[in-house]
Design a protein around this motif. Structure first.
Motif, PDB file in Angstrom:
ATOM      1  N   THR A 229       4.305   4.459   3.262  1.00  0.00           N
ATOM      2  CA  THR A 229       3.372   4.806   1.362  1.00  0.00           C
ATOM      3  C   THR A 229       3.101   4.382   0.778  1.00  0.00           C
ATOM      4  OG1 THR A 229       5.827   3.524  -0.011  1.00  0.00           O
ATOM      5  CG2 THR A 229       5.623   6.574   0.610  1.00  0.00           C
ATOM      6  N   ALA A 230       2.572   2.604   1.724  1.00  0.00           N
ATOM      7  CA  ALA A 230       1.761   1.999   1.013  1.00  0.00           C
ATOM      8  C   ALA A 230       0.454   1.589   2.386  1.00  0.00           C
ATOM      9  CB  ALA A 230       2.569   0.860   0.863  1.00  0.00           C
ATOM     10  N   ALA A 231       0.407   2.554   3.413  1.00  0.00           N
ATOM     11  CA  ALA A 231      -0.184   2.353   4.570  1.00  0.00           C
ATOM     12  C   ALA A 231      -1.541   3.400   3.226  1.00  0.00           C
ATOM     13  CB  ALA A 231       0.226   4.036   5.371  1.00  0.00           C
ATOM     14  N   PRO A 232      -2.787   2.885   4.769  1.00  0.00           N
ATOM     15  CA  PRO A 232      -4.161   3.343   4.038  1.00  0.00           C
ATOM     16  C   PRO A 232      -3.910   5.172   3.968  1.00  0.00           C
ATOM     17  CG  PRO A 232      -3.873   1.657   6.006  1.00  0.00           C
ATOM     18  CD  PRO A 232      -3.128   1.263   5.656  1.00  0.00           C
ATOM     19  N   ASP A 233      -3.336   5.701   5.091  1.00  0.00           N
ATOM     20  CA  ASP A 233      -3.365   7.008   5.343  1.00  0.00           C
ATOM     21  C   ASP A 233      -2.146   7.503   5.759  1.00  0.00           C
ATOM     22  OD1 ASP A 233      -3.326   9.380   6.295  1.00  0.00           O
ATOM     23  OD2 ASP A 233      -4.837   9.021   7.637  1.00  0.00           O
ATOM     24  N   PRO A 234      -1.335   7.496   4.471  1.00  0.00           N
ATOM     25  CA  PRO A 234       0.167   7.563   4.497  1.00  0.00           C
ATOM     26  C   PRO A 234       0.651   8.702   5.735  1.00  0.00           C
ATOM     27  CG  PRO A 234      -0.126   7.428   2.982  1.00  0.00           C
ATOM     28  CD  PRO A 234      -1.413   7.287   3.140  1.00  0.00           C
ATOM     29  N   ALA A 235      -0.261  10.139   5.416  1.00  0.00           N
ATOM     30  CA  ALA A 235       0.264  11.232   6.299  1.00  0.00           C
ATOM     31  C   ALA A 235       0.044  11.052   8.155  1.00  0.00           C
ATOM     32  CB  ALA A 235      -1.040  12.037   5.780  1.00  0.00           C
ATOM     33  N   ALA A 236      -1.243   9.921   8.190  1.00  0.00           N
ATOM     34  CA  ALA A 236      -0.787   9.550   9.205  1.00  0.00           C
ATOM     35  C   ALA A 236       0.202   8.820   9.660  1.00  0.00           C
ATOM     36  CB  ALA A 236      -2.383   8.708   9.611  1.00  0.00           C
TER      37      ALA A 236
END
Length: 250
Positions: A229-236
């Motif tokens: 959820t806190a990733a720059p690209d959550p889908a990736a």
């Protein structure tokens, strides 16, 4: 919706990953969930439920997501039964209760959840007994709670108590899942928080494994929050976790 037995045999790694929507308000949670089309499972915890109430659970359910309602009910038997009765009517498919509430409360919660779901025409939810929170480290657990039983013994005792009361599974640290799986074969459901992909900061979790390690140890499903959820690209980030789980399942 698919029966809860499906994640044990599912070829799709997405069935094994529950994304925790912690730290989000209801609008953010709904937008996040709909923004990941391949996401199957979401966790609604205390923070989101306090902000959005039953409505957010129903809205996620209406999106087609399967909901892990992680409110960790712990009270007298009648109150736990009433809480699980209400939770089951919302369509939540996984509901947490504290194992240390005792066998009478666990049985009451289980019976009420099953009855309520049946009346509502919904699949019966699986109740999960929380053993020991993953934020505890063994030394502090013993010192602060004055529980002299080592965690390695205490967790299995609580899991056995839950199983004997008819509870369908447990929430446990990934470091305990191998032992619990040996004691409680499928279809007993083991859900493991404290999952951190390799190279990701531990945060407030102490007893952790990677997704691949958790699956290999016998986890049914795992809860992953901030690494996705806190990733720059959550889908990736979600796709990367699915790939790691898929490799472990191969």
């Amino acid at each position: 919706m698919a029966p809860l037995a499906a994640p044990f045999a599912a070829a799709d790694p997405a069935e094994r990953i529950i994304v925790a929507l912690d730290g989000m308000d209801p609008d953010q949670a709904l937008a996040f969930a709909i923004g990941l089309p391949k996401l199957r499972w979401v966790k609604v915890g205390l923070e989101l439920y306090a902000a959005g109430g039953p409505v957010v659970v129903q809205q996620l359910h209406d999106q087609g997501k399967q909901v892990f309602l992680d409110l960790k009910f712990h009270d007298i038997p009648a109150t736990m039964a009433g809480a699980c009765r209400s939770a089951a009517r919302l369509g939540a498919q996984l509901i947490t209760v504290h194992a240390c509430a005792g066998s009478e409360a666990l049985r009451a919660a289980q019976e009420s959840a099953q009855e309520s779901a049946g009346v509502a025409g919904l699949p019966a939810p699986t109740l999960l007994a929380v053993t020991v929170l993953t934020s505890w480290d063994p030394a502090r657990f013993a010192a602060e709670l004055k529980i002299t039983e080592p965690l390695a013994n205490y967790v299995p005792q609580l899991a056995q108590l839950a199983a004997q009361a008819g509870i369908g599974g447990c929430v446990c640290s990934p470091l305990e899942v191998a032992q619990l799986r040996a004691d409680h074969p499928v279809p007993f459901h083991l859900v493991t928080p404290g999952i951190r992909p390799a190279g990701v900061a531990l945060g407030d979790q102490q007893r952790v494994l990677t997704p691949a390690q958790a699956i290999s140890a016998g986890s049914s499903q795992m809860v992953i929050g901030r690494p996705i959820t806190a990733a720059p690209d959550p889908a990736a980030a979600f796709a990367a976790c699915c790939a790691e789980v898929g490799a472990a399942l191969a």
